[in-house]
Design an enzyme around this catalytic site. Structure first.
Site, PDB file in Angstrom:
ATOM      1  N   ASP A  13       0.866  -1.164   0.000  1.00 33.02           N
ATOM      2  CA  ASP A  13       0.000   0.000   0.000  1.00 33.02           C
ATOM      3  C   ASP A  13       0.913   1.228   0.000  1.00 33.02           C
ATOM      4  O   ASP A  13       2.088   1.125   0.359  1.00 33.02           O
ATOM      5  CB  ASP A  13      -0.890  -0.035   1.249  1.00 33.02           C
ATOM      6  CG  ASP A  13      -1.733   1.207   1.371  1.00 33.02           C
ATOM      7  OD1 ASP A  13      -2.340   1.613   0.359  1.00 33.02           O
ATOM      8  OD2 ASP A  13      -1.778   1.784   2.478  1.00 33.02           O
ATOM      9  N   ASP A  15      -0.025   5.003   1.023  1.00 33.29           N
ATOM     10  CA  ASP A  15      -0.188   5.937   2.144  1.00 33.29           C
ATOM     11  C   ASP A  15      -0.277   5.179   3.467  1.00 33.29           C
ATOM     12  O   ASP A  15      -1.179   4.374   3.683  1.00 33.29           O
ATOM     13  CB  ASP A  15      -1.437   6.790   1.934  1.00 33.29           C
ATOM     14  CG  ASP A  15      -1.356   7.587   0.629  1.00 33.29           C
ATOM     15  OD1 ASP A  15      -0.270   8.118   0.330  1.00 33.29           O
ATOM     16  OD2 ASP A  15      -2.371   7.659  -0.081  1.00 33.29           O
TER      17      ASP A  15
HETATM   18 MG   LIG Z   1      -2.871   3.095   3.554  1.00 33.39          MG
END
Ligand SMILES: [Mg+2]
Length: 191
Positions: A13, A15
């Site tokens: 992922d 962020d």
């Molecule tokens: Mg995230």
């Protein structure tokens, strides 16, 4: 160093895993790297993992920034990774949001985590064996996508979710733990 043909991937992922979560981040000056991310990526790449970013970017659908903004930031990030001796092999983003998207962006989509669309597409694009791949996320939706895609291992990095997720995963407090797990992982069994 032998460069192995990637048959397995480390899905990341963005962020909250690569950069600290600040909410709808879209500029380089907003980026603060998560501790250990470059070490993790170098380690994974040396072990033959492809590095694949899978990120929900509803900010595009909400009109907060554009796909072009995202692409420019991605280009900058790829240069930052390269300068530190590692390469992001692919970056997938999902701009849609079923409620808050504007116009064409207002829709449910197989790519939007917790759905596994981006992982499944990456597997086709890069010839990745999902059964030998892993994911690191910071939200339960990341874990759900990993579980739905059939990955044998998902890690939830502490700091974002305030309660446990459903599904199958290993909670970790740092990316260093993931790197250590990769190094000590048994050799891949080929069919
Ligand atoms: Mg995230």
């Amino acid at each position: 160093m032998t460069h192995l043909q990637p048959t397995r991937a480390l899905f990341l992922d963005r962020d909250g895993v690569i950069n600290h979560e600040v909410g709808y981040l879209h500029k380089a000056e907003q980026v603060r790297w998560v501790s250990g991310i470059f070490d993790l990526c170098r380690t994974a790449q040396e072990l033959g993992y492809a590095l694949v970013v899978v990120t929900n970017q509803a900010g595009i659908g909400r009109g907060l920034y554009t796909q072009s903004d995202f692409d420019q930031l991605t280009f900058w990030m790829q240069q930052e990774f390269a300068a530190r001796g590692t390469t992001l092999d692919a970056v997938y983003c999902c701009p849609y949001h079923p409620e808050h998207g504007l116009g064409e962006y207002k829709r449910e989509h197989e790519d939007r985590k917790p759905n596994p669309g981006m992982l499944l597409r990456a597997a086709r694009d890069l010839s990745i064996d999902l059964r030998q791949s892993i994911l690191v996320g910071d939200r339960c939706s990341d874990i759900a996508a990993a579980n739905a895609a059939g990955l044998p291992q998902a890690f939830l990095l502490a700091g974002t979710e305030t309660a446990a997720c459903s599904g199958t995963y290993t909670p970790v407090n740092s990316l260093d733990t993931v790197a250590q797990w990769l190094v000590s992982r048994p050799a891949v069994v080929t069919a």
